[in-house]
Write a protein that holds these residues in place. Structure first.
Motif, PDB file in Angstrom:
ATOM      1  N   UNK A 224     -17.437 -44.244 -12.006  1.00 34.21           N
ATOM      2  CA  UNK A 224     -18.368 -43.799 -10.964  1.00 34.21           C
ATOM      3  C   UNK A 224     -18.435 -44.829  -9.847  1.00 34.21           C
ATOM      4  N   UNK A 225     -18.922 -44.378  -8.701  1.00 39.99           N
ATOM      5  CA  UNK A 225     -19.068 -45.262  -7.549  1.00 39.99           C
ATOM      6  C   UNK A 225     -20.538 -45.272  -7.097  1.00 39.99           C
ATOM      7  N   UNK A 226     -21.389 -46.015  -7.812  1.00 35.79           N
ATOM      8  CA  UNK A 226     -22.797 -46.073  -7.396  1.00 35.79           C
ATOM      9  C   UNK A 226     -22.965 -46.895  -6.119  1.00 35.79           C
ATOM     10  N   UNK A 227     -23.837 -46.429  -5.261  1.00 33.86           N
ATOM     11  CA  UNK A 227     -24.150 -47.136  -4.010  1.00 33.86           C
ATOM     12  C   UNK A 227     -25.666 -47.079  -3.818  1.00 33.86           C
ATOM     13  N   UNK A 228     -26.255 -48.205  -3.465  1.00 33.50           N
ATOM     14  CA  UNK A 228     -27.695 -48.261  -3.253  1.00 33.50           C
ATOM     15  C   UNK A 228     -28.073 -48.142  -1.789  1.00 33.50           C
ATOM     16  N   UNK A 229     -29.232 -47.573  -1.554  1.00 34.41           N
ATOM     17  CA  UNK A 229     -29.812 -47.488  -0.209  1.00 34.41           C
ATOM     18  C   UNK A 229     -31.266 -47.931  -0.310  1.00 34.41           C
ATOM     19  N   UNK A 230     -31.595 -48.983   0.417  1.00 31.67           N
ATOM     20  CA  UNK A 230     -32.945 -49.541   0.333  1.00 31.67           C
ATOM     21  C   UNK A 230     -33.776 -49.178   1.557  1.00 31.67           C
ATOM     22  N   UNK A 231     -35.072 -48.998   1.312  1.00 35.09           N
ATOM     23  CA  UNK A 231     -36.000 -48.559   2.351  1.00 35.09           C
ATOM     24  C   UNK A 231     -37.250 -49.430   2.313  1.00 35.09           C
ATOM     25  N   UNK A 232     -37.885 -49.555   3.466  1.00 31.57           N
ATOM     26  CA  UNK A 232     -39.178 -50.230   3.553  1.00 31.57           C
ATOM     27  C   UNK A 232     -40.175 -49.265   4.170  1.00 31.57           C
ATOM     28  N   UNK A 233     -41.414 -49.317   3.697  1.00 28.98           N
ATOM     29  CA  UNK A 233     -42.462 -48.424   4.188  1.00 28.98           C
ATOM     30  C   UNK A 233     -43.476 -49.249   4.988  1.00 28.98           C
ATOM     31  N   UNK A 234     -43.773 -48.780   6.196  1.00 28.27           N
ATOM     32  CA  UNK A 234     -44.777 -49.433   7.038  1.00 28.27           C
ATOM     33  C   UNK A 234     -45.996 -48.525   7.172  1.00 28.27           C
ATOM     34  N   UNK A 279     -41.830 -35.248  -0.504  1.00 24.20           N
ATOM     35  CA  UNK A 279     -41.009 -34.964   0.681  1.00 24.20           C
ATOM     36  C   UNK A 279     -40.348 -36.236   1.207  1.00 24.20           C
ATOM     37  N   UNK A 280     -41.099 -37.315   1.267  1.00 24.99           N
ATOM     38  CA  UNK A 280     -40.537 -38.577   1.766  1.00 24.99           C
ATOM     39  C   UNK A 280     -39.516 -39.137   0.786  1.00 24.99           C
ATOM     40  N   UNK A 281     -39.779 -38.993  -0.508  1.00 32.04           N
ATOM     41  CA  UNK A 281     -38.820 -39.456  -1.506  1.00 32.04           C
ATOM     42  C   UNK A 281     -37.515 -38.669  -1.401  1.00 32.04           C
ATOM     43  N   UNK A 282     -37.622 -37.366  -1.197  1.00 32.65           N
ATOM     44  CA  UNK A 282     -36.420 -36.550  -1.051  1.00 32.65           C
ATOM     45  C   UNK A 282     -35.653 -36.939   0.207  1.00 32.65           C
ATOM     46  N   UNK A 283     -36.385 -37.288   1.260  1.00 30.66           N
ATOM     47  CA  UNK A 283     -35.735 -37.760   2.495  1.00 30.66           C
ATOM     48  C   UNK A 283     -34.922 -39.021   2.207  1.00 30.66           C
TER      49      UNK A 283
END
Length: 310
Positions: A224-234, A279-283
């Motif tokens: 598999x080719x896992x890739x992470x995407x990180x987010x910050x909430x303001x 909704x935000x998590x799905x985004x």
């Protein structure tokens, strides 16, 4: 006389223009000083002033990642290695393969041991000594991603059941820390493992000893080719991707979503902070799926270019 007068007028014009340019430059300098003072005194309000305009201090849009670059075979002493940069954040990974006995609870499997190191050289926030809390949490997160994503079939690392297997020590060191460490760690781990090659090993039936043929090497099979995407909430509502170290420190929550190349969700890491609506998590998941395609394309391109060079 006309020539002298004309020359005098031109000289005066240049002087006035020079004065205007100097005044304009001084005005810009003053604005920059005021902005720097505002940023230092009220960093959160400084960032909010940009977020209101749907942009960030470094000029990026809210959903825009920093430029990502990748190199492989960065360490000649490792069995596989890679170096990745996401903006200023720079991480290197070396894979060292060693022979050992399989674990008693999984006699037909090898295993992978990831370790994330955050030395003082990468940021003034880290101190010498044993691994800090963030380094330990990152190491555990990478271990969880390896297991949950089925990155490698551990049975293929076993040479002979209950007798001999490979253990892959994946040492990940941050050289420059400017936020979004986890994304960089996953990318560099994936690239280093795809770059790794293991020698052929057999067990001599007469001596019952392992024989290693370093002339015959094979690449690891990556499932598999896992890739992470990180987010910050303001302010509990505004979501940005790929936060810098300063953005991380000012946010009300951090989130990392890991997906694979088949758009499957491998892991979600949210160390406290404010809650997110479905909704935000799905985004965030949708953005992570797109990011996976971008990074998978980058890794594939770099690996292929290396093969072509050989």
């Amino acid at each position: 006389m006309r020539n002298n007068t004309s020359a005098s007028h031109r000289s005066g014009g240049r002087a006035r223009r020079s004065f205007y340019v100097t005044a304009a430059s001084l005005h810009v300098v003053l604005l920059n000083i005021m902005a720097a003072g505002f940023k230092t005194a009220e960093p959160l309000e400084y960032h909010r002033s940009f977020l209101k305009e749907n942009c960030r201090p470094d000029g990026r849009e809210l959903g825009e990642f920093r430029p990502t670059t990748l190199n492989i075979s960065s360490l000649s002493t490792a069995d596989g290695s890679a170096l990745v940069k996401i903006g200023n954040t720079t991480v290197i990974c070396g894979v060292k393969a060693e022979l050992t006995m399989p674990p008693s609870d999984a006699p037909n499997k090898g295993y992978i041991v990831p370790n994330v190191d955050l030395p003082p050289l990468c940021s003034s926030k880290f101190r010498p000594g044993p691994p800090g809390e963030q380094a330990q949490a990152a190491s555990q997160f990478i271990a969880d991603v390896i297991e949950s994503s089925d990155l490698i079939n551990m049975e293929e690392l076993c040479i002979e059941k209950s007798k001999l297997c490979w253990v892959l020590y994946c040492d990940i060191m941050c050289l420059d820390y400017d936020g979004n460490l986890l994304d960089a760690c996953i990318i560099v781990l994936l690239a280093a493992l795809k770059n790794a090659q293991l020698p052929e090993v057999t067990i001599n039936k007469d001596t019952d000893l392992a024989e290693v043929d370093i002339q015959k090497k094979r690449p690891l099979k990556i499932n598999r080719h896992p890739v992470g995407s990180s987010f910050a909430v303001f302010d509990d509502s505004i979501i940005i991707v790929d936060p810098t170290a300063e953005e991380e420190s000012l946010s009300t929550a951090l989130l990392t979503v890991v997906t694979d190349e088949e758009d499957r969700l491998c892991a979600v890491h949210k160390p406290g902070g404010t809650s997110l609506s479905s909704e935000k998590l799905q985004h965030c998941i949708n953005r992570a799926i797109t990011r996976n395609k971008e990074i998978s394309k980058l890794v594939g391109k770099v690996i292929e270019s290396t093969k072509t060079a050989k």
